[in-house]
Design a protein around this motif. Structure first.
Motif, short mmCIF file in Angstrom:
data_model
loop_
_atom_site.label_atom_id
_atom_site.label_comp_id
_atom_site.label_asym_id
_atom_site.label_seq_id
_atom_site.Cartn_x
_atom_site.Cartn_y
_atom_site.Cartn_z
N ALA A 83 0.79 -1.17 0.23
CA ALA A 83 -0.13 0.07 0.42
C ALA A 83 0.79 1.11 0.29
O ALA A 83 1.53 0.96 0.86
CB ALA A 83 -0.83 -0.31 1.07
N MET A 133 1.13 5.88 -1.01
CA MET A 133 0.27 7.12 -1.21
C MET A 133 1.29 7.94 -1.37
O MET A 133 2.49 8.13 -0.55
CB MET A 133 -0.61 6.94 -0.80
N ASP A 181 -12.63 4.04 -5.25
CA ASP A 181 -11.98 3.19 -6.12
C ASP A 181 -12.08 1.72 -5.11
O ASP A 181 -11.72 1.22 -4.48
CB ASP A 181 -10.52 3.35 -6.31
N THR A 201 -15.27 3.79 -10.10
CA THR A 201 -15.21 4.47 -9.14
C THR A 201 -16.20 5.27 -9.03
O THR A 201 -16.99 5.12 -9.26
CB THR A 201 -14.01 5.71 -9.44
N LYS A 211 -9.87 -0.29 -2.12
CA LYS A 211 -8.60 -0.38 -3.23
C LYS A 211 -8.29 1.46 -2.77
O LYS A 211 -7.17 1.33 -2.10
CB LYS A 211 -8.50 -0.27 -4.51
N ARG A 212 -8.63 2.77 -3.38
CA ARG A 212 -8.38 3.56 -2.66
C ARG A 212 -9.72 4.23 -2.54
O ARG A 212 -10.85 4.54 -2.92
CB ARG A 212 -7.64 4.76 -4.41
N HIS A 246 -10.27 9.02 -2.32
CA HIS A 246 -9.67 10.11 -2.38
C HIS A 246 -10.85 10.98 -2.21
O HIS A 246 -12.13 10.61 -2.27
CB HIS A 246 -9.59 10.69 -4.12
N ILE A 303 -5.46 12.45 -2.14
CA ILE A 303 -5.56 10.68 -1.59
C ILE A 303 -6.22 10.52 -0.02
O ILE A 303 -5.18 11.80 0.54
CB ILE A 303 -4.31 10.59 -1.61
N VAL A 323 -5.45 4.05 1.00
CA VAL A 323 -4.79 3.77 0.24
C VAL A 323 -5.27 1.18 1.01
O VAL A 323 -4.47 1.63 2.37
CB VAL A 323 -3.13 3.51 -0.43
N SER A 339 -3.76 -4.55 -1.97
CA SER A 339 -5.31 -5.81 -2.41
C SER A 339 -4.63 -6.29 -2.83
O SER A 339 -5.71 -6.96 -3.58
CB SER A 339 -6.14 -4.56 -2.42
N ALA A 341 -3.03 -0.92 5.07
CA ALA A 341 -3.94 0.46 5.07
C ALA A 341 -3.22 1.30 5.18
O ALA A 341 -3.01 1.02 6.55
CB ALA A 341 -4.98 -0.21 4.92
#
Ligand code: 13P
Ligand code: 13P
Ligand code: MG
Ligand code: MG
Ligand code: MG
Length: 379
Positions: free
Chosen positions: A112, A114, A167, A178, A201-202, A204, A211, A214, A217, A235
Protein backbone atom coordinates in the motif's frame (compact mmCIF):
# COMPACT_ATOMS: atom_id res chain seq x y z
CA UNK A 1 7.40 18.89 -1.08
CA UNK A 2 6.05 15.52 -2.17
CA UNK A 3 6.63 12.53 0.04
CA UNK A 4 5.73 8.89 -0.51
CA UNK A 5 4.82 6.44 2.22
CA UNK A 6 5.19 2.80 1.17
CA UNK A 7 4.04 -0.06 3.34
CA UNK A 8 5.22 -3.40 1.96
CA UNK A 9 4.51 -6.60 3.86
CA UNK A 10 5.17 -10.31 3.67
CA UNK A 11 5.05 -13.44 5.80
CA UNK A 12 8.43 -15.15 5.57
CA UNK A 13 8.07 -17.46 8.56
CA UNK A 14 6.40 -17.88 11.93
CA UNK A 15 7.39 -18.88 15.47
CA UNK A 16 5.68 -21.12 16.07
CA UNK A 17 3.28 -22.09 13.30
CA UNK A 18 1.55 -19.00 11.95
CA UNK A 19 1.65 -17.08 15.25
CA UNK A 20 4.40 -14.51 15.09
CA UNK A 21 7.34 -13.28 13.05
CA UNK A 22 10.15 -13.34 15.64
CA UNK A 23 12.60 -10.52 16.48
CA UNK A 24 15.38 -12.25 14.53
CA UNK A 25 13.52 -11.61 11.27
CA UNK A 26 12.65 -8.02 12.16
CA UNK A 27 16.31 -7.37 12.99
CA UNK A 28 17.37 -8.55 9.53
CA UNK A 29 14.83 -6.26 7.85
CA UNK A 30 15.90 -3.40 10.09
CA UNK A 31 19.51 -3.93 9.03
CA UNK A 32 18.68 -3.95 5.33
CA UNK A 33 16.52 -0.82 5.54
CA UNK A 34 19.02 1.03 7.75
CA UNK A 35 21.60 0.66 4.98
CA UNK A 36 19.22 2.38 2.59
CA UNK A 37 18.51 5.43 4.73
CA UNK A 38 19.77 8.67 3.13
CA UNK A 39 20.36 6.82 -0.11
CA UNK A 40 16.80 6.03 -1.10
CA UNK A 41 14.82 6.10 2.14
CA UNK A 42 14.14 9.08 4.34
CA UNK A 43 12.93 6.97 7.24
CA UNK A 44 11.43 3.58 8.07
CA UNK A 45 9.76 1.55 10.80
CA UNK A 46 9.77 -2.25 10.87
CA UNK A 47 7.08 -4.13 12.75
CA UNK A 48 5.02 -7.29 12.58
CA UNK A 49 1.37 -8.19 12.90
CA UNK A 50 1.23 -11.89 13.71
CA UNK A 51 3.44 -13.71 11.24
CA UNK A 52 3.50 -10.81 8.78
CA UNK A 53 6.41 -8.37 8.64
CA UNK A 54 5.46 -4.79 7.77
CA UNK A 55 8.03 -2.41 6.32
CA UNK A 56 6.81 1.18 6.69
CA UNK A 57 9.03 3.43 4.56
CA UNK A 58 9.12 7.08 3.53
CA UNK A 59 10.99 8.44 0.50
CA UNK A 60 10.78 10.83 -2.47
CA UNK A 61 10.71 8.28 -5.30
CA UNK A 62 6.93 8.01 -5.76
CA UNK A 63 4.76 4.91 -5.77
CA UNK A 64 5.67 1.70 -7.63
CA UNK A 65 9.34 2.61 -7.56
CA UNK A 66 11.67 -0.22 -8.51
CA UNK A 67 14.36 0.75 -5.99
CA UNK A 68 11.90 0.83 -3.09
CA UNK A 69 10.22 -2.41 -4.10
CA UNK A 70 13.59 -4.04 -4.70
CA UNK A 71 14.76 -2.96 -1.26
CA UNK A 72 11.68 -4.49 0.39
CA UNK A 73 12.13 -7.69 -1.61
CA UNK A 74 15.79 -7.88 -0.53
CA UNK A 75 14.83 -7.39 3.13
CA UNK A 76 12.31 -10.24 2.87
CA UNK A 77 14.82 -12.44 1.06
CA UNK A 78 17.44 -11.89 3.74
CA UNK A 79 14.85 -12.54 6.45
CA UNK A 80 13.84 -15.74 4.62
CA UNK A 81 17.44 -16.98 4.84
CA UNK A 82 17.31 -16.64 8.63
CA UNK A 83 13.80 -18.14 8.72
CA UNK A 84 15.13 -21.16 6.84
CA UNK A 85 18.11 -21.54 9.18
CA UNK A 86 15.77 -21.47 12.16
CA UNK A 87 13.35 -23.76 10.32
CA UNK A 88 10.54 -21.33 11.10
CA UNK A 89 7.11 -22.34 9.94
CA UNK A 90 6.35 -21.37 6.34
CA UNK A 91 9.83 -19.90 5.74
CA UNK A 92 9.57 -17.71 2.65
CA UNK A 93 5.80 -18.32 2.54
CA UNK A 94 4.77 -15.15 0.72
CA UNK A 95 7.72 -14.83 -1.67
CA UNK A 96 6.10 -16.51 -4.64
CA UNK A 97 8.57 -15.42 -7.32
CA UNK A 98 12.07 -16.83 -7.74
CA UNK A 99 13.64 -13.44 -8.31
CA UNK A 100 12.65 -9.79 -8.11
CA UNK A 101 11.50 -8.22 -11.35
CA UNK A 102 10.72 -4.55 -10.96
CA UNK A 103 7.71 -4.46 -8.64
CA UNK A 104 6.60 -6.61 -5.71
CA UNK A 105 3.00 -6.56 -6.90
CA UNK A 106 2.12 -9.94 -8.31
CA UNK A 107 5.10 -11.54 -6.55
CA UNK A 108 3.47 -12.26 -3.20
CA UNK A 109 4.15 -9.34 -0.82
CA UNK A 110 1.30 -6.90 -0.15
CA UNK A 111 1.79 -3.24 -0.89
CA UNK A 112 0.00 0.00 0.00
CA UNK A 113 1.58 3.28 -1.07
CA UNK A 114 0.53 6.91 -1.33
CA UNK A 115 2.28 10.07 -2.50
CA UNK A 116 1.22 13.55 -1.37
CA UNK A 117 2.42 17.02 -0.54
CA UNK A 118 3.15 16.96 3.17
CA UNK A 119 0.70 19.22 4.99
CA UNK A 120 1.83 21.62 7.75
CA UNK A 121 0.93 18.72 10.05
CA UNK A 122 0.55 15.27 8.52
CA UNK A 123 -1.04 12.61 10.78
CA UNK A 124 -1.08 9.19 9.12
CA UNK A 125 -2.37 5.88 10.43
CA UNK A 126 -0.91 2.59 9.20
CA UNK A 127 -3.17 -0.42 9.74
CA UNK A 128 -1.67 -3.92 9.69
CA UNK A 129 -3.73 -7.12 9.78
CA UNK A 130 -3.19 -10.82 10.20
CA UNK A 131 -5.43 -13.82 9.40
CA UNK A 132 -7.69 -11.98 7.00
CA UNK A 133 -7.88 -10.57 3.47
CA UNK A 134 -8.12 -7.11 1.83
CA UNK A 135 -11.92 -6.99 1.94
CA UNK A 136 -11.48 -6.52 5.71
CA UNK A 137 -11.27 -2.76 5.03
CA UNK A 138 -14.51 -2.45 3.03
CA UNK A 139 -16.79 -1.90 6.00
CA UNK A 140 -14.49 0.33 8.10
CA UNK A 141 -13.50 2.53 5.12
CA UNK A 142 -17.17 3.02 4.36
CA UNK A 143 -17.78 4.00 7.97
CA UNK A 144 -14.81 6.37 8.01
CA UNK A 145 -15.39 8.15 4.70
CA UNK A 146 -19.12 7.80 4.05
CA UNK A 147 -21.01 7.36 7.33
CA UNK A 148 -21.72 10.56 9.30
CA UNK A 149 -22.81 8.45 12.29
CA UNK A 150 -19.17 7.32 12.48
CA UNK A 151 -17.41 10.43 11.22
CA UNK A 152 -18.82 13.65 12.60
CA UNK A 153 -16.52 15.64 10.32
CA UNK A 154 -18.50 14.57 7.23
CA UNK A 155 -21.22 16.86 8.58
CA UNK A 156 -19.17 19.48 10.42
CA UNK A 157 -16.14 20.06 8.20
CA UNK A 158 -16.60 22.14 5.05
CA UNK A 159 -13.77 20.38 3.20
CA UNK A 160 -15.38 16.96 3.68
CA UNK A 161 -18.99 17.88 3.03
CA UNK A 162 -18.60 17.09 -0.70
CA UNK A 163 -17.78 13.53 0.25
CA UNK A 164 -15.19 11.01 -0.90
CA UNK A 165 -14.55 8.89 -3.98
CA UNK A 166 -13.93 5.16 -3.64
CA UNK A 167 -11.93 3.09 -6.14
CA UNK A 168 -13.37 -0.42 -5.93
CA UNK A 169 -11.63 -3.47 -7.40
CA UNK A 170 -13.36 -6.50 -8.85
CA UNK A 171 -10.67 -8.97 -7.79
CA UNK A 172 -12.04 -11.76 -9.94
CA UNK A 173 -12.29 -9.93 -13.28
CA UNK A 174 -9.45 -7.51 -12.52
CA UNK A 175 -11.52 -4.42 -13.23
CA UNK A 176 -12.20 -1.32 -11.23
CA UNK A 177 -14.84 1.34 -10.79
CA UNK A 178 -14.96 4.67 -8.96
CA UNK A 179 -18.05 5.57 -6.95
CA UNK A 180 -18.70 8.74 -5.01
CA UNK A 181 -20.33 9.00 -1.61
CA UNK A 182 -22.76 10.34 -0.54
CA UNK A 183 -24.43 10.48 -4.00
CA UNK A 184 -23.70 6.86 -4.92
CA UNK A 185 -23.37 5.38 -1.46
CA UNK A 186 -26.07 2.78 -2.03
CA UNK A 187 -24.43 1.57 -5.24
CA UNK A 188 -21.12 1.57 -3.39
CA UNK A 189 -22.62 -0.62 -0.64
CA UNK A 190 -24.18 -2.89 -3.26
CA UNK A 191 -20.63 -3.71 -4.37
CA UNK A 192 -18.45 -3.57 -1.27
CA UNK A 193 -20.91 -5.50 0.90
CA UNK A 194 -19.89 -8.49 -1.22
CA UNK A 195 -16.53 -9.48 0.26
CA UNK A 196 -16.13 -12.38 -2.15
CA UNK A 197 -15.52 -10.16 -5.09
CA UNK A 198 -15.05 -6.47 -4.32
CA UNK A 199 -12.49 -4.61 -2.34
CA UNK A 200 -11.80 -0.93 -1.82
CA UNK A 201 -8.38 0.01 -3.19
CA UNK A 202 -8.25 3.79 -2.69
CA UNK A 203 -10.23 6.68 -1.30
CA UNK A 204 -9.87 10.28 -2.51
CA UNK A 205 -11.40 13.45 -1.10
CA UNK A 206 -13.96 14.63 -3.66
CA UNK A 207 -13.28 18.37 -3.24
CA UNK A 208 -9.74 18.26 -4.61
CA UNK A 209 -9.00 14.60 -5.35
CA UNK A 210 -6.51 14.49 -2.45
CA UNK A 211 -5.53 10.91 -1.57
CA UNK A 212 -7.08 9.84 1.74
CA UNK A 213 -6.60 6.07 2.02
CA UNK A 214 -5.03 3.11 0.24
CA UNK A 215 -5.26 -0.64 0.84
CA UNK A 216 -2.91 -3.46 -0.17
CA UNK A 217 -5.29 -5.44 -2.33
CA UNK A 218 -3.19 -8.11 -4.00
CA UNK A 219 -4.81 -11.54 -3.77
CA UNK A 220 -2.08 -13.96 -2.79
CA UNK A 221 -4.02 -17.08 -3.70
CA UNK A 222 -5.02 -15.77 -7.11
CA UNK A 223 -1.33 -15.05 -7.78
CA UNK A 224 -0.16 -18.43 -6.54
CA UNK A 225 -3.11 -20.42 -7.91
CA UNK A 226 -3.17 -22.39 -4.67
CA UNK A 227 -3.59 -21.81 -0.95
CA UNK A 228 -0.54 -20.08 0.50
CA UNK A 229 -2.16 -18.38 3.48
CA UNK A 230 -4.21 -15.23 3.65
CA UNK A 231 -3.16 -11.86 2.26
CA UNK A 232 -3.06 -10.23 5.69
CA UNK A 233 -3.41 -6.72 4.27
CA UNK A 234 -2.21 -3.27 5.29
CA UNK A 235 -3.77 0.14 4.75
CA UNK A 236 -2.68 3.76 5.07
CA UNK A 237 -5.16 6.45 6.11
CA UNK A 238 -4.49 10.20 6.38
CA UNK A 239 -6.20 12.06 9.20
CA UNK A 240 -7.19 15.55 10.44
CA UNK A 241 -7.37 18.95 8.70
CA UNK A 242 -9.94 18.19 6.02
CA UNK A 243 -9.70 14.43 6.53
CA UNK A 244 -11.47 12.41 9.25
CA UNK A 245 -9.96 12.95 12.71
CA UNK A 246 -7.72 10.20 14.11
CA UNK A 247 -10.48 9.24 16.54
CA UNK A 248 -13.03 9.11 13.72
CA UNK A 249 -10.78 6.76 11.77
CA UNK A 250 -10.36 4.51 14.81
CA UNK A 251 -14.05 4.62 15.73
CA UNK A 252 -14.78 2.40 12.72
CA UNK A 253 -13.12 -0.47 14.61
CA UNK A 254 -14.96 0.01 17.93
CA UNK A 255 -17.71 -2.46 16.98
CA UNK A 256 -16.04 -5.55 15.49
CA UNK A 257 -17.29 -7.01 12.23
CA UNK A 258 -16.91 -10.48 10.75
CA UNK A 259 -14.16 -10.92 8.18
CA UNK A 260 -12.90 -13.86 6.10
CA UNK A 261 -9.68 -15.60 7.17
CA UNK A 262 -8.77 -17.12 10.54
CA UNK A 263 -7.85 -20.81 10.70
CA UNK A 264 -6.53 -22.08 7.34
CA UNK A 265 -8.09 -19.06 5.67
CA UNK A 266 -11.42 -20.92 5.70
CA UNK A 267 -13.51 -19.16 8.34
CA UNK A 268 -15.43 -16.04 9.19
CA UNK A 269 -14.19 -14.47 12.37
CA UNK A 270 -14.44 -11.16 14.24
CA UNK A 271 -11.79 -8.52 13.56
CA UNK A 272 -10.15 -7.73 16.90
CA UNK A 273 -8.36 -4.36 17.27
CA UNK A 274 -5.15 -4.92 19.26
CA UNK A 275 -1.91 -3.26 20.36
CA UNK A 276 1.36 -4.11 18.64
CA UNK A 277 2.18 -6.29 21.66
CA UNK A 278 -1.06 -8.25 21.34
CA UNK A 279 -0.82 -8.80 17.59
CA UNK A 280 0.08 -12.46 18.06
CA UNK A 281 -2.95 -14.49 17.01
CA UNK A 282 -2.98 -17.87 18.76
CA UNK A 283 -6.54 -19.08 19.36
CA UNK A 284 -7.55 -21.16 16.33
CA UNK A 285 -4.77 -19.13 14.68
CA UNK A 286 -6.70 -15.96 15.42
CA UNK A 287 -9.13 -14.40 15.77
CA UNK A 288 -8.19 -12.05 12.91
CA UNK A 289 -6.33 -8.99 14.16
CA UNK A 290 -5.74 -5.40 13.25
CA UNK A 291 -3.29 -2.95 14.76
CA UNK A 292 -3.12 0.80 14.14
CA UNK A 293 0.12 2.75 14.25
CA UNK A 294 -0.17 6.53 14.25
CA UNK A 295 2.65 8.66 12.85
CA UNK A 296 3.23 12.36 12.27
CA UNK A 297 5.26 12.81 9.12
CA UNK A 298 7.77 15.60 9.48
CA UNK A 299 9.83 16.42 6.39
CA UNK A 300 9.40 12.80 5.41
CA UNK A 301 10.49 11.47 8.81
CA UNK A 302 8.20 9.08 10.64
CA UNK A 303 7.58 10.57 14.09
CA UNK A 304 6.10 7.86 16.31
CA UNK A 305 4.49 5.44 16.25
CA UNK A 306 1.66 5.85 18.68
CA UNK A 307 0.17 2.38 19.19
CA UNK A 308 -3.42 3.59 18.82
CA UNK A 309 -5.42 0.47 19.76
CA UNK A 310 -3.36 0.21 22.95
CA UNK A 311 -6.13 2.14 24.66
CA UNK A 312 -8.61 0.96 27.31
CA UNK A 313 -11.43 2.42 25.22
CA UNK A 314 -10.96 -0.53 22.85
CA UNK A 315 -11.22 -3.12 25.64
CA UNK A 316 -14.91 -3.57 25.02
CA UNK A 317 -14.34 -4.08 21.29
CA UNK A 318 -11.83 -6.79 22.17
CA UNK A 319 -14.26 -8.41 24.63
CA UNK A 320 -17.02 -8.23 22.05
CA UNK A 321 -14.75 -9.79 19.43
CA UNK A 322 -13.98 -12.65 21.81
CA UNK A 323 -17.68 -13.21 22.50
CA UNK A 324 -18.30 -13.27 18.75
CA UNK A 325 -15.42 -15.73 18.43
CA UNK A 326 -16.92 -18.06 21.07
CA UNK A 327 -20.29 -17.89 19.39
CA UNK A 328 -19.19 -18.64 15.86
CA UNK A 329 -16.54 -21.19 16.86
CA UNK A 330 -19.34 -23.46 18.05
CA UNK A 331 -20.33 -23.95 14.41
CA UNK A 332 -17.08 -25.85 13.76
CA UNK A 333 -16.85 -26.84 10.09
CA UNK A 334 -20.39 -25.65 9.36
CA UNK A 335 -21.36 -22.52 7.49
CA UNK A 336 -21.64 -19.68 8.36
CA UNK A 337 -18.42 -20.16 10.38
CA UNK A 338 -16.93 -21.85 7.36
CA UNK A 339 -16.61 -19.59 4.31
CA UNK A 340 -18.91 -20.07 1.31
CA UNK A 341 -17.71 -22.42 -1.42
CA UNK A 342 -16.45 -19.70 -3.78
CA UNK A 343 -14.21 -18.24 -1.07
CA UNK A 344 -12.81 -21.69 -0.31
CA UNK A 345 -11.60 -22.14 -3.88
CA UNK A 346 -8.01 -21.46 -2.95
CA UNK A 347 -7.82 -23.46 0.25
CA UNK A 348 -6.98 -27.12 0.76
CA UNK A 349 -10.68 -28.07 0.95
CA UNK A 350 -11.40 -28.50 -2.80
CA UNK A 351 -8.76 -31.28 -2.88
CA UNK A 352 -10.63 -33.15 -0.17
CA UNK A 353 -13.92 -32.70 -2.00
CA UNK A 354 -12.39 -33.74 -5.35
CA UNK A 355 -11.80 -37.25 -4.01
CA UNK A 356 -15.48 -37.59 -3.20
CA UNK A 357 -16.59 -36.39 -6.59
CA UNK A 358 -16.46 -39.78 -8.35
CA UNK A 359 -18.32 -41.44 -5.49
CA UNK A 360 -21.38 -39.33 -6.14
CA UNK A 361 -24.18 -41.28 -7.87
CA UNK A 362 -27.30 -39.88 -9.56
CA UNK A 363 -30.14 -40.11 -7.04
CA UNK A 364 -32.41 -41.48 -9.79
CA UNK A 365 -30.01 -44.40 -10.40
CA UNK A 366 -29.89 -45.18 -6.67
CA UNK A 367 -33.68 -45.25 -6.50
CA UNK A 368 -33.98 -47.50 -9.57
CA UNK A 369 -31.46 -49.93 -8.15
CA UNK A 370 -33.34 -50.01 -4.85
CA UNK A 371 -36.56 -50.94 -6.63
CA UNK A 372 -34.87 -53.71 -8.62
CA UNK A 373 -33.35 -55.03 -5.40
CA UNK A 374 -36.75 -55.01 -3.69
CA UNK A 375 -38.18 -57.10 -6.54
CA UNK A 376 -35.22 -59.45 -6.23
CA UNK A 377 -34.09 -58.69 -9.78
CA UNK A 378 -30.60 -57.77 -8.63
CA UNK A 379 -28.50 -58.62 -5.59
P1 13P B 1 -8.23 19.03 21.94
O1 13P B 1 -8.85 20.24 22.61
O2 13P B 1 -7.86 17.95 22.92
O3 13P B 1 -7.10 19.44 21.04
O4 13P B 1 -9.34 18.33 21.00
C1 13P B 1 -9.68 18.86 19.78
C2 13P B 1 -10.61 18.01 19.01
O5 13P B 1 -11.15 18.46 18.01
C3 13P B 1 -10.88 16.60 19.39
O6 13P B 1 -11.70 15.93 18.48
P1 13P C 1 -1.12 -16.78 7.38
O1 13P C 1 -1.63 -16.23 6.08
O2 13P C 1 -1.11 -15.74 8.45
O3 13P C 1 0.22 -17.44 7.21
O4 13P C 1 -2.16 -17.85 7.90
C1 13P C 1 -2.19 -19.10 7.32
C2 13P C 1 -3.08 -20.06 7.99
O5 13P C 1 -3.42 -21.04 7.36
C3 13P C 1 -3.54 -19.83 9.37
O6 13P C 1 -4.27 -20.91 9.90
MG1 MG D 1 2.02 -17.78 7.93
MG1 MG E 1 -0.20 -13.95 8.36
MG1 MG F 1 -0.69 -14.69 5.11
Amino acid sequence: ERVTISVIKADVGGLCGHTEAPEELLDVCDYVLEEAVDEILIDYYVTRCGDDINLIMTHRLGIDNEKIHGLAWRAFEEATKVAKELKLYGAGQDLLAEAFSGNVRGMGPGCAEMEFVERPSEPVIVFCCDKTDPSVFNLPLYRIFADPFNTAGLVYDKSMINGFKFDVLDVIENKQITLKAPEESYQLLALIGNLERYCIKRVHRAKDNEIAAVVSSEKLNLIAGRYVGKDDPVAIVRAQSGMPAVGEVLEAFATPHFVPGWMRGCHWGPLMPVSEEDARPARFDGPPRIMALGFQISNGKLIGPNDLFDDVSFNRAREKALEMADMIRRMGPFQPHRLPEAMMEYTSVPEVLAELKERFVETEKVEKAEKLRERGEIE
